[in-house]
Design an enzyme around this catalytic site. Structure first.
Site, PDB file in Angstrom:
ATOM      1  N   SER A  63       0.709  -1.183  -0.069  1.00  0.00           N
ATOM      2  CA  SER A  63       0.265   0.114   0.314  1.00  0.00           C
ATOM      3  C   SER A  63       0.769   1.426   0.367  1.00  0.00           C
ATOM      4  CB  SER A  63      -0.883   0.027   1.281  1.00  0.00           C
ATOM      5  OG  SER A  63      -2.518  -0.500   0.863  1.00  0.00           O
ATOM      6  N   LYS A  66      -0.114   3.494  -2.600  1.00  0.00           N
ATOM      7  CA  LYS A  66      -1.191   5.002  -2.509  1.00  0.00           C
ATOM      8  C   LYS A  66      -0.454   5.753  -2.136  1.00  0.00           C
ATOM      9  CE  LYS A  66      -4.574   1.635  -1.154  1.00  0.00           C
ATOM     10  NZ  LYS A  66      -3.884   0.616  -0.684  1.00  0.00           N
ATOM     11  N   SER A 123      -6.263   3.322   4.292  1.00  0.00           N
ATOM     12  CA  SER A 123      -5.472   2.657   2.908  1.00  0.00           C
ATOM     13  C   SER A 123      -6.563   1.710   2.355  1.00  0.00           C
ATOM     14  CB  SER A 123      -4.366   1.232   3.413  1.00  0.00           C
ATOM     15  OG  SER A 123      -3.581   1.223   2.387  1.00  0.00           O
TER      16      SER A 123
END
Length: 416
Positions: A63, A66, A123
């Site tokens: 993640s 992101k 997330s």
């Protein structure tokens, strides 16, 4: 019988007492043995690398992806491609993403401003897919744009295949690239950086809390992002400020969230210490260069001797933190040693050698600080070493210093 029993009990208590110490000493080795591990620490203001381990090895971003999704979203907002109040369509593809997710429903909409905190704090994979489809037409199309923009930002070892970081064998990056991305997020979008400090948000009446415990546990940490998939281990990118100095650090491949956070805290502590050492060394005044001492051996003398005698290793010298040059010293140094630098200023060499000695005090109490003069191209330099070690000790000591963010090299005994 009883004396023997008491002896065993005593040894057991001694072992229990030493266990935490042994585990602490073994921690860096464990991190190095972890095939998914990588880390880097940099000074935000100067870009100087304060620590690096496997920093250019390919890893799965999870993640941390992101951060790039948010970079693209912030750019779209600044260009006016989207507005904060614009509603984005939620497709079945996006709604079907696995956790972590916000629980979006296909056919519904979400405002652009409502997507930022779910990406940072929760997330949310479904939200990442919504943003990707809105900005790229499809999530795969958005991933191509992410990769292209990453190359333009200097993230040369990064490839994106999706907007979330969900498992994909082609989605790879490095600790160095993620640190670069963190810096660009902060520098290019200072007006949006505050989002990375948030630890909770409320969406449609439900409060969601985040995974980034370092924001609560480490004094000075004010962002950025965590990540995890099974293939990557536990990742985190962190920015922290102490006494007006900011460092950026990335840890990838943690075995647990707790061990990752503890290791990150240790790296940040070492990073601040290293940055302060470098700053102090740069600000110290340079005294007049002293005349060479009687009997000092120059490089030309050493080369001439090497031509007349059997070849021998005359030690090493760092003319900077990272560049080594062959030379000979005036002082005979017993045993193997570890060299941590060579400087134009004697007290800088003394400071760094003493710092290295303090880092190794518990493991290598017998090591001695040695600061000697050497001539290189008619210039006097002060060589900083720890001496009086066995070969295995010297190599272990240098590995330990590397884990503390200090450059070093192992040197042979003079004349061996």
């Amino acid at each position: 019988m009883f004396p023997a029993l008491n002896g065993r009990i005593g040894r057991l208590f001694a072992l229990l007492f030493l266990l935490p110490v042994l585990l602490a000493v073994a921690a860096p080795t464990t991190a190095q043995a972890n095939p998914r591990y990588a880390s880097i620490v940099i000074d935000y203001a100067t870009g100087e690398v304060l620590h690096a381990s496997n920093a250019d090895a390919r890893r799965y971003p999870a993640s941390l992806t992101k951060m790039m999704t948010l970079y693209m979203l912030f750019e779209a907002l600044e260009r006016g491609d989207v507005t904060a109040d614009q509603r984005l369509h939620i497709s079945a593809h996006a709604a079907g993403k696995p956790p972590s997710k916000l629980g979006l429903r296909a056919g519904d909409t979400i405002a652009v401003r409502e997507t930022i905190l779910p990406l940072v704090v929760r997330s949310a994979n479904d939200v990442a897919a919504v943003v990707g489809e809105a900005l790229g037409g499809s999530e795969s199309g958005f991933a191509q744009k992410m990769t292209q923009r990453a190359r333009e930002l200097g993230l040369t070892s990064t490839t994106f295949k999706n907007a979330s970081g969900l498992p994909d064998s082609g989605q790879v990056t490095t600790a160095r690239d993620m640190a670069k991305l963190a810096v660009r997020l902060m520098r290019d979008f200072p007006q949006h950086y505050h989002y990375f400090s948030d630890q909770s948000f409320t969406y449609r009446g439900q409060t969601h809390t985040g995974h980034n415990r370092l924001l609560r546990s480490y004094n000075g940490a004010d962002g950025l992002k965590t990540g995890y998939i099974r293939a990557s281990g536990f990742n985190v990118a962190t920015s922290a400020v102490r006494d007006g100095r900011r460092v950026i650090a990335v840890v990838m491949g943690g075995r647990t969230a707790q061990s990752r956070d503890a290791h990150m805290a240790d790296l940040l502590d070492r990073g601040f210490s290293r940055a302060n050492q470098l700053a102090l060394a740069k600000t110290r005044p340079t005294p007049p260069v002293p005349s060479p001492r009687p009997g000092q051996v120059t490089i030309s003398d050493a080369l001439a001797r090497a031509e007349s005698d059997e070849p021998r290793d005359v030690g090493g010298m760092l003319v900077s933190s990272a560049q080594a040059a062959s030379t000979a010293g005036a002082v005979q140094e017993e045993g193997w040693g570890v060299q941590v630098g060579a400087f134009k200023v004697a007290d800088q060499a003394q400071f760094l050698a003493s710092t290295a000695a303090s880092r190794l005090a518990q493991e290598f109490a017998e090591a001695r600080v040695a600061v000697t003069e050497v001539l290189v191209s008619n210039q006097t330099l002060y060589r900083a070493r720890l001496t009086g070690l066995l070969e295995t000790q010297a190599r272990t000591a240098c590995q330990s210093l590397n884990q503390h963010g200090m450059d070093c090299m192992v040197v042979r005994p003079t004349g061996s």
